[in-house]
Scaffold this motif. Structure first.
Motif, PDB file in Angstrom:
ATOM      1  N   ILE A 194       0.846  -1.322  -0.054  1.00  0.00           N
ATOM      2  CA  ILE A 194       0.231   0.294   0.159  1.00  0.00           C
ATOM      3  C   ILE A 194       0.912   0.897  -0.079  1.00  0.00           C
ATOM      4  CG2 ILE A 194      -1.799  -1.382   1.154  1.00  0.00           C
ATOM      5  CD1 ILE A 194      -0.838   0.357   3.902  1.00  0.00           C
ATOM      6  N   GLU A 195       2.858   1.468  -0.227  1.00  0.00           N
ATOM      7  CA  GLU A 195       2.934   2.497  -0.003  1.00  0.00           C
ATOM      8  C   GLU A 195       2.883   3.328  -1.310  1.00  0.00           C
ATOM      9  OE1 GLU A 195       6.116   0.753   3.470  1.00  0.00           O
ATOM     10  OE2 GLU A 195       6.292   0.206   0.893  1.00  0.00           O
ATOM     11  N   LEU A 196       3.137   4.401  -1.230  1.00  0.00           N
ATOM     12  CA  LEU A 196       3.449   5.115  -2.655  1.00  0.00           C
ATOM     13  C   LEU A 196       4.168   6.061  -1.733  1.00  0.00           C
ATOM     14  CD1 LEU A 196      -0.234   6.260  -2.549  1.00  0.00           C
ATOM     15  CD2 LEU A 196       0.829   4.970  -3.904  1.00  0.00           C
ATOM     16  N   PRO A 197       5.270   5.878  -2.730  1.00  0.00           N
ATOM     17  CA  PRO A 197       6.257   6.404  -3.372  1.00  0.00           C
ATOM     18  C   PRO A 197       6.636   8.528  -2.944  1.00  0.00           C
ATOM     19  CG  PRO A 197       5.853   6.309  -5.775  1.00  0.00           C
ATOM     20  CD  PRO A 197       5.480   5.210  -4.292  1.00  0.00           C
ATOM     21  N   ALA A 198       6.829   8.854  -2.132  1.00  0.00           N
ATOM     22  CA  ALA A 198       7.104  10.534  -2.172  1.00  0.00           C
ATOM     23  C   ALA A 198       7.619  11.468  -2.908  1.00  0.00           C
ATOM     24  CB  ALA A 198       7.757  11.739  -0.925  1.00  0.00           C
ATOM     25  N   ALA A 199       7.233  13.038  -3.346  1.00  0.00           N
ATOM     26  CA  ALA A 199       7.988  13.115  -4.756  1.00  0.00           C
ATOM     27  C   ALA A 199       9.373  13.193  -5.315  1.00  0.00           C
ATOM     28  CB  ALA A 199       7.469  14.368  -4.572  1.00  0.00           C
ATOM     29  N   GLY A 200      10.205  12.424  -6.136  1.00  0.00           N
ATOM     30  CA  GLY A 200      11.517  12.625  -6.952  1.00  0.00           C
ATOM     31  C   GLY A 200      12.104  10.893  -5.698  1.00  0.00           C
ATOM     32  N   VAL A 201      11.151  10.026  -5.197  1.00  0.00           N
ATOM     33  CA  VAL A 201      11.134   8.787  -4.581  1.00  0.00           C
ATOM     34  C   VAL A 201      11.222   7.945  -5.724  1.00  0.00           C
ATOM     35  CG1 VAL A 201      11.096   7.111  -2.968  1.00  0.00           C
ATOM     36  CG2 VAL A 201      11.577   9.678  -2.748  1.00  0.00           C
ATOM     37  N   SER A 202      11.507   6.436  -5.564  1.00  0.00           N
ATOM     38  CA  SER A 202      11.060   5.367  -6.484  1.00  0.00           C
ATOM     39  C   SER A 202      10.233   4.489  -6.234  1.00  0.00           C
ATOM     40  CB  SER A 202      12.286   4.874  -7.476  1.00  0.00           C
ATOM     41  OG  SER A 202      11.757   3.957  -7.794  1.00  0.00           O
TER      42      SER A 202
END
Length: 172
Positions: free
Chosen positions: A149-157
């Motif tokens: 369920i994790e979503l990457p933060a801006a700039g993270v893959s």
């Protein structure tokens, strides 16, 4: 004289780690078009920390309608419907459903950690879907659970996350 080139150890280690990072739950289709009906193929590459997979739940986002899961031999298939968000008249006419499918689950099977499998459903992508569709997945392995369920933060893959949610991009 034949010169044989070999890959440096660092490159081999990096490639091995990349393979580990790719061992996430993913969709076969990388992108979809709004307003189309798509066969979504969810790839399950392993169990939970060595334990066999015994259940899989997929949370269906509102951008996906007319959901029809494919049964799997040896697994019990169930769907949960959302009575609050009634299906559109077009969806009800086409599929005879009066409510939107909000979750699909396959339980009772056993997929050993060393094996790979795919879980399939069809759905229509909303004409108003934008950018990407995130589809949270919960993988059950007996007493263990992996929540994809994790979503990457801006700039993270997404490859940098331990349990990224499967995502498909929406192309114009």
């Amino acid at each position: 004289m034949i010169i044989k080139k070999t890959a440096p150890f660092g490159l081999i280690a990096l490639l091995a780690l990349t393979g580990v990072a790719q061992a996430h739950v993913t969709f076969e289709n990388k992108d979809v078009a709004p307003g189309t009906t798509v066969k979504f193929v969810l790839r399950l590459p392993h169990g939970c920390s060595g334990a066999a997979t015994t259940g899989l739940r997929i949370s269906i986002p509102e951008e996906l309608t007319s959901v029809k899961p494919q049964p799997k031999p040896g697994w019990t298939l169930a769907t949960a419907i959302d009575d609050v968000h009634k299906a559109s008249a077009e969806e009800t006419h086409a599929h005879g459903q009066g409510a939107r499918v909000k979750e699909i689950s396959w339980t009772g099977g056993k997929l050993e950690d060393a094996h790979y499998d795919e879980f399939v459903f069809r759905a229509t992508v909303s004409k108003t879907a934008q950018t990407q569709i995130v589809v949270p997945v919960v993988q059950e392995c007996g007493a263990e659970t992996d929540r994809w369920i994790e979503l990457p933060a801006a700039g993270v893959s997404a490859d940098d996350l331990k349990h990224p949610a499967p995502v498909v991009k929406v192309r114009p």
